[in-house]
Design an enzyme around this catalytic site. Structure first.
Site, PDB file in Angstrom:
ATOM      1  CB  SER A 145      -0.865   0.014   1.262  1.00  0.00           C
ATOM      2  OG  SER A 145      -1.467   1.271   1.441  1.00  0.00           O
ATOM      3  CE1 TYR A 158      -3.823  -2.390   5.364  1.00  0.00           C
ATOM      4  CE2 TYR A 158      -3.317  -0.078   4.980  1.00  0.00           C
ATOM      5  CZ  TYR A 158      -3.697  -1.309   4.498  1.00  0.00           C
ATOM      6  OH  TYR A 158      -3.939  -1.477   3.158  1.00  0.00           O
TER       7      TYR A 158
HETATM    8  P1  NAP Z   1     -11.882  -5.703  -0.485  1.00  0.00           P
HETATM    9  O1  NAP Z   1     -12.471  -5.159  -1.728  1.00  0.00           O
HETATM   10  O2  NAP Z   1     -12.600  -5.421   0.793  1.00  0.00           O
HETATM   11  O3  NAP Z   1     -11.727  -7.268  -0.679  1.00  0.00           O
HETATM   12  C1  NAP Z   1     -11.210  -8.047   0.322  1.00  0.00           C
HETATM   13  C2  NAP Z   1     -11.208  -9.505  -0.125  1.00  0.00           C
HETATM   14  O4  NAP Z   1     -10.436 -10.226   0.788  1.00  0.00           O
HETATM   15  C3  NAP Z   1     -12.579 -10.150  -0.135  1.00  0.00           C
HETATM   16  O5  NAP Z   1     -12.620 -11.048  -1.221  1.00  0.00           O
HETATM   17  C4  NAP Z   1     -12.634 -10.889   1.206  1.00  0.00           C
HETATM   18  O6  NAP Z   1     -13.559 -11.972   1.090  1.00  0.00           O
HETATM   19  C5  NAP Z   1     -11.183 -11.323   1.329  1.00  0.00           C
HETATM   20  N1  NAP Z   1     -10.609 -11.480   2.666  1.00  0.00           N
HETATM   21  C6  NAP Z   1     -10.689 -10.617   3.707  1.00  0.00           C
HETATM   22  N2  NAP Z   1      -9.986 -11.097   4.753  1.00  0.00           N
HETATM   23  C7  NAP Z   1      -9.434 -12.278   4.359  1.00  0.00           C
HETATM   24  C8  NAP Z   1      -8.611 -13.239   4.975  1.00  0.00           C
HETATM   25  N3  NAP Z   1      -8.201 -13.100   6.240  1.00  0.00           N
HETATM   26  N4  NAP Z   1      -8.224 -14.325   4.269  1.00  0.00           N
HETATM   27  C9  NAP Z   1      -8.643 -14.486   2.994  1.00  0.00           C
HETATM   28  N5  NAP Z   1      -9.427 -13.617   2.351  1.00  0.00           N
HETATM   29  C10 NAP Z   1      -9.823 -12.521   3.024  1.00  0.00           C
HETATM   30  O7  NAP Z   1     -10.361  -5.203  -0.249  1.00  0.00           O
HETATM   31  P2  NAP Z   1      -9.341  -4.449  -1.217  1.00  0.00           P
HETATM   32  O8  NAP Z   1      -9.476  -2.997  -0.977  1.00  0.00           O
HETATM   33  O9  NAP Z   1      -9.447  -4.977  -2.597  1.00  0.00           O
HETATM   34  O10 NAP Z   1      -7.935  -4.871  -0.577  1.00  0.00           O
HETATM   35  C11 NAP Z   1      -7.104  -5.838  -1.146  1.00  0.00           C
HETATM   36  C12 NAP Z   1      -5.650  -5.538  -0.826  1.00  0.00           C
HETATM   37  O11 NAP Z   1      -5.310  -4.248  -1.340  1.00  0.00           O
HETATM   38  C13 NAP Z   1      -5.292  -5.508   0.659  1.00  0.00           C
HETATM   39  O12 NAP Z   1      -4.008  -6.071   0.830  1.00  0.00           O
HETATM   40  C14 NAP Z   1      -5.203  -4.021   0.980  1.00  0.00           C
HETATM   41  O13 NAP Z   1      -4.346  -3.749   2.066  1.00  0.00           O
HETATM   42  C15 NAP Z   1      -4.634  -3.514  -0.339  1.00  0.00           C
HETATM   43  N6  NAP Z   1      -4.832  -2.091  -0.540  1.00  0.00           N
HETATM   44  C16 NAP Z   1      -6.084  -1.581  -0.742  1.00  0.00           C
HETATM   45  C17 NAP Z   1      -6.222  -0.218  -0.947  1.00  0.00           C
HETATM   46  C18 NAP Z   1      -7.563   0.421  -1.192  1.00  0.00           C
HETATM   47  O14 NAP Z   1      -7.636   1.657  -1.211  1.00  0.00           O
HETATM   48  N7  NAP Z   1      -8.621  -0.350  -1.418  1.00  0.00           N
HETATM   49  C19 NAP Z   1      -5.102   0.618  -0.924  1.00  0.00           C
HETATM   50  C20 NAP Z   1      -3.854   0.069  -0.706  1.00  0.00           C
HETATM   51  C21 NAP Z   1      -3.729  -1.291  -0.522  1.00  0.00           C
HETATM   52  P3  NAP Z   1     -14.188 -12.747   2.391  1.00  0.00           P
HETATM   53  O15 NAP Z   1     -14.946 -11.720   3.170  1.00  0.00           O
HETATM   54  O16 NAP Z   1     -15.049 -13.841   1.803  1.00  0.00           O
HETATM   55  O17 NAP Z   1     -13.004 -13.293   3.115  1.00  0.00           O
END
Ligand code: NAP
Length: 253
Positions: A145, A158
């Protein structure tokens, strides 16, 4: 989707936490480019729905329930992949948790443990299970991130776990060379379920958009394109690097 190539024809890719958001888009992109993709998350229902969506786009997909901090789940994910497809070419480690807005000095030990377990340790343990099956020319992408460069208030611990992934990328790139490349993507702000605070108020949305040079929030597809590049042979001479995908937000020189 019509414009994309077929860089992953004949390849097998595992993407963790991939039933929605950035992980789902990565699976869709890599699968759309010809890979057999293995998707996973904690809930069977979410896995089933995501499998259906990808299959309806003609993508070869296997869905497995995997909570990344559960050892049996991780082993099962690797075993099911190898049973069905015989090898692993790409691993995208995408799962993360952000359970607290407390300052670091006020974060409970149980929360510190959870952050370390899900955001850092689970990637290492998954790779311990998977690496014996990884091919020459294979590749790993860790999803970090932008907050890893300068952990912001309210997401500071985080952010620190995401800083750790930059170091992990360098260390694993050295350990896994020359057969496996290891790189990292540092997304900016992307409205997803995980990051729903981004669009909770118009002020917040605007202030984050204004932090970018391109005047917009990121899309999950932007993260998928960068991840697919690093995972593909187009990045065959790139390892140990972090690609910031944040519309020009300040990160590092
Ligand atoms: P998201 O849309 O909320 O999706 C999260 C996914 O992870 C869902 O499929 C969820 O499904 C699954 N999940 C959650 N906890 C889990 C666990 N312990 N084990 C396995 N699966 C799990 O999240 P996102 O924003 O795409 O984030 C994905 C990655 O991008 C993360 O590493 C986050 O730190 C990084 N990131 C995001 C942003 C942002 O702005 N969105 C920015 C920087 C970095 P279930 O509920 O079925 O488990």
């Amino acid at each position: 989707m019509e414009k994309i190539g077929k860089r992953f024809q004949g390849k097998v890719a595992i993407v963790t936490a991939s039933t929605q958001g950035i992980g789902f888009s990565i699976a869709e992109r890599i699968g759309g480019e010809g890979a057999a993709v293995v998707i996973s998350s904690r809930k069977q229902k979410n896995v089933d729905e995501a499998v259906e969506k990808l299959r309806s786009k003609g993508i070869e997909v296997l869905g497995v329930v995997c909570h990344v901090s559960n050892a049996e789940h991780r082993k099962n994910l690797v075993e099911r992949t190898v049973q069905k497809y015989g090898k692993i070419d790409v691993i995208v480690s995408n799962a993360a948790a952000n359970p607290s807005v407390d300052s670091i000095l006020e974060t409970k030990e149980s929360v510190l443990d959870k952050l370390w377990e899900i955001n850092v340790k689970a990637s290492i343990l998954l790779l311990q299970d998977a690496s014996p099956h990884m091919q020459k020319g294979s590749s790993v992408v860790l999803i970090s991130s932008i907050t890893g460069f300068n952990p912001p208030q309210g997401m500071s611990m985080y952010g620190v776990t995401k800083t750790a992934l930059f170091g992990l990328t360098k260390a694993l790139a050295a350990e896994m060379a020359p057969n496996t490349r290891v790189n990292c993507v540092a997304p900016g702000f992307v409205p997803t379920h995980f990051a729903d605070f981004i669009t909770r108020t118009e002020e917040m949305r605007k202030s984050l958009e204004e932090k970018t040079l391109l005047n917009r929030l990121g899309k999950t597809e932007d993260m998928a394109a960068a991840t697919a590049f690093l995972a593909s042979d187009d990045a065959a001479y790139i390892t140990g690097e972090t690609l910031v995908v944040a519309g020009g937000m300040p990160s590092r020189l």
